[in-house]
Design a protein around this motif. Structure first.
Motif, PDB file in Angstrom:
ATOM      1  N   VAL A   1       0.862  -1.221   0.173  1.00  0.00           N
ATOM      2  CA  VAL A   1       0.105   0.196  -0.062  1.00  0.00           C
ATOM      3  C   VAL A   1       0.872   1.368  -0.169  1.00  0.00           C
ATOM      4  O   VAL A   1       1.624   1.613   0.996  1.00  0.00           O
ATOM      5  N   ALA A   2       0.849   2.090  -0.900  1.00  0.00           N
ATOM      6  CA  ALA A   2       1.452   3.312  -0.972  1.00  0.00           C
ATOM      7  C   ALA A   2       0.296   4.441  -0.657  1.00  0.00           C
ATOM      8  O   ALA A   2      -0.503   4.626  -1.401  1.00  0.00           O
ATOM      9  N   SER A   3       0.658   5.006   0.490  1.00  0.00           N
ATOM     10  CA  SER A   3      -0.065   6.095   1.122  1.00  0.00           C
ATOM     11  C   SER A   3       0.416   7.609   1.106  1.00  0.00           C
ATOM     12  O   SER A   3      -0.546   8.451   1.127  1.00  0.00           O
ATOM     13  N   SER A   4       1.590   7.646   1.106  1.00  0.00           N
ATOM     14  CA  SER A   4       2.312   9.139   1.051  1.00  0.00           C
ATOM     15  C   SER A   4       2.404   9.469  -0.546  1.00  0.00           C
ATOM     16  O   SER A   4       2.388   8.754  -1.290  1.00  0.00           O
ATOM     17  N   ALA A   5       2.538  10.876  -0.584  1.00  0.00           N
ATOM     18  CA  ALA A   5       2.751  11.410  -1.830  1.00  0.00           C
ATOM     19  C   ALA A   5       4.077  11.012  -2.477  1.00  0.00           C
ATOM     20  O   ALA A   5       4.187  10.524  -3.591  1.00  0.00           O
ATOM     21  N   ARG A   6       5.270  10.836  -1.639  1.00  0.00           N
ATOM     22  CA  ARG A   6       6.331  10.487  -1.926  1.00  0.00           C
ATOM     23  C   ARG A   6       6.529   9.079  -2.538  1.00  0.00           C
ATOM     24  O   ARG A   6       6.962   8.522  -3.544  1.00  0.00           O
ATOM     25  N   ALA A   7       5.488   8.041  -1.770  1.00  0.00           N
ATOM     26  CA  ALA A   7       5.740   6.829  -2.319  1.00  0.00           C
ATOM     27  C   ALA A   7       4.804   6.507  -3.431  1.00  0.00           C
ATOM     28  O   ALA A   7       5.285   5.624  -4.714  1.00  0.00           O
ATOM     29  N   VAL A   8       3.726   7.260  -3.421  1.00  0.00           N
ATOM     30  CA  VAL A   8       2.727   7.070  -4.805  1.00  0.00           C
ATOM     31  C   VAL A   8       3.541   7.583  -6.014  1.00  0.00           C
ATOM     32  O   VAL A   8       3.665   6.991  -6.989  1.00  0.00           O
ATOM     33  N   CYS A   9       4.292   8.763  -5.828  1.00  0.00           N
ATOM     34  CA  CYS A   9       5.089   9.171  -6.977  1.00  0.00           C
ATOM     35  C   CYS A   9       5.996   8.157  -7.330  1.00  0.00           C
ATOM     36  O   CYS A   9       6.321   8.160  -8.789  1.00  0.00           O
ATOM     37  N   ALA A  10       6.657   7.678  -6.356  1.00  0.00           N
ATOM     38  CA  ALA A  10       7.781   6.604  -6.722  1.00  0.00           C
ATOM     39  C   ALA A  10       7.435   5.564  -7.621  1.00  0.00           C
ATOM     40  O   ALA A  10       8.010   5.441  -8.540  1.00  0.00           O
ATOM     41  N   VAL A  11       6.094   4.988  -7.101  1.00  0.00           N
ATOM     42  CA  VAL A  11       5.530   3.676  -7.884  1.00  0.00           C
ATOM     43  C   VAL A  11       4.860   4.170  -9.415  1.00  0.00           C
ATOM     44  O   VAL A  11       5.259   3.508 -10.187  1.00  0.00           O
ATOM     45  N   LEU A  12       4.445   5.413  -9.400  1.00  0.00           N
ATOM     46  CA  LEU A  12       3.880   5.859 -10.823  1.00  0.00           C
ATOM     47  C   LEU A  12       5.056   6.191 -11.781  1.00  0.00           C
ATOM     48  O   LEU A  12       4.746   5.812 -12.836  1.00  0.00           O
ATOM     49  N   ALA A  13       6.130   6.433 -11.231  1.00  0.00           N
ATOM     50  CA  ALA A  13       7.589   6.893 -11.781  1.00  0.00           C
ATOM     51  C   ALA A  13       8.171   5.367 -12.563  1.00  0.00           C
ATOM     52  O   ALA A  13       9.034   5.680 -13.101  1.00  0.00           O
ATOM     53  N   HIS A  14       7.832   4.566 -11.667  1.00  0.00           N
ATOM     54  CA  HIS A  14       8.957   3.335 -11.703  1.00  0.00           C
ATOM     55  C   HIS A  14       8.709   2.598 -13.063  1.00  0.00           C
ATOM     56  O   HIS A  14       7.571   1.867 -13.241  1.00  0.00           O
TER      57      HIS A  14
END
Length: 369
Positions: free
Chosen positions: A35-48
């Motif tokens: 589960v990606a809940s923070s802005a940083r984690a969400v951004c990292a997943v979307l960009a990977h």
């Protein structure tokens, strides 16, 4: 509560805050998902690059793979990565940015809107698709048919759909394909949007048709939720009824988005935001939680029309950011303004959220009706 149920909970935002406090990217043992809940984690997943929109072993859901709905699904740019995503997007995205906003408002205003429960439903779900169909060159009668067929086709996109709904989705996909074949063959069609897409598109007709169907289906639920959540906010804050619709809808899509979460499927073992994630893992990205992350927006739990430097993941980010954001916002703004001008009784609105694993879409009734 869990990250999936949260999408249709009355108020999931304290729960999202709790998840962010536990870490931006964490494993949920019950769901067996990250589960990606923070802005940083969400951004990292979307960009990977290794985080894909579909599992490698199941590019089309097994439930619809043997039928026309599955054929369409498999060609949608939003359901693909690599060239199968880039090719149609490079044709459709520039054309959407050139749409005349006055033309959008004209199409919205040309539709009859009533402020009873049935009228609200049609304005939320049918109206936006009718506008997109009209922009593509369909007649008013054809646009209404396209909106009905799109409602049936959209069922194939939800894991909650039953066998009857999936069968109807296959039939609807076949009819939609036929409608678009006729549209593309009609030399008398006058549509700047369609002409621009065709000029830029460098692929086969079936891929083009599938993505024109996708343009309608992506409009269907997301825009309905945007309109509905704006009405919910206006009931809570009736003093905003006289506000300009553009900043109101811009803040609604951040504050209470219609798409609460999306998923990514890990194609190869990798490290994301400092966390080792193995191939085959599923990641739920809580877009609505990231929008409320103080690291992304100051005072994120306050609804501010004049919010400076507003940032949002509601329409995605990076290579899969929704190309129709401006169009959806324009349709929703014009629709809500028209509802208000027609005297909708906001204080009598009651609602529940449409069953969904990721969408937050109110279905309205009227108190005392």
């Amino acid at each position: 509560m869990d990250p999936i149920i949260a999408a249709t909970h009355a108020n999931p935002y304290p729960y999202y805050e709790k998840l962010r406090a536990e870490g931006g990217l964490t494993f949920h043992p019950k769901l067996k998902m990250w589960v990606a809940s923070s802005a940083r984690a969400v951004c990292a997943v979307l960009a990977h690059a290794d985080c894909r929109v579909r599992p490698v072993h199941e590019p089309v859901p097994n439930a619809i793979a043997q039928g026309m709905a599955g054929n369409v699904f498999g060609q949608l740019m939003r359901m693909n990565d690599g060239e199968r995503q880039r090719c149609p997007r490079s044709a459709i995205e520039p054309s959407l940015t050139l749409i005349d906003q006055d033309e959008v408002r004209e199409h919205v205003n040309a539709r009859l809107i009533t402020t009873d429960a049935d009228g609200l439903y049609k304005a939320m779900f049918r109206g936006p698709v009718c506008v997109v169909a009209a922009l593509l060159g369909f007649s008013p009668a054809q646009s209404r048919a396209i909106s009905e067929l799109t409602a049936d086709f959209a069922a194939c996109l939800s894991p909650l759909s039953n066998d009857l709904q999936l069968a109807a989705a296959h039939v609807a996909a076949q009819h939609l394909r036929g409608q678009f074949i006729e549209l593309l063959a009609d030399a008398d069609v006058s549509s700047a949007l369609l002409a621009g897409i065709r000029q830029r598109f460098d692929g086969d007709d079936e891929t083009l048709i599938a993505n024109l169907i996708g343009l309608c289906s992506q409009t269907f639920e997301a825009t309905a939720g945007l309109i509905g959540n704006a009405l919910v906010m206006l009931q809570h804050r009736p003093e905003l009824s006289g506000a300009s619709m553009e900043p109101l809808l811009n803040e609604v899509q951040r504050f209470d988005p219609s798409v609460q979460n999306t998923r990514r499927f890990v194609a190869a073992s990798c490290e994301i935001d400092g966390v080792r994630v193995e191939a085959g893992a599923v990641i739920v990205l809580l877009l609505a939680s990231a929008n409320r992350d103080p690291a992304l927006n100051d005072n994120p739990d306050h609804f501010l029309l004049d919010r400076p430097n507003r940032r949002s993941f509601s329409f995605g980010s990076g290579r899969h950011q929704c190309p129709g954001q401006a169009l959806a916002m324009s349709i929703a703004s014009a629709t809500v303004r028209k509802m208000l001008d027609h005297g909708i009784e906001l204080d009598r609105l009651n609602w529940c959220y449409r069953p969904s694993l990721n969408g937050r879409i109110p279905l309205f009734s009227f108190v005392g009706a």
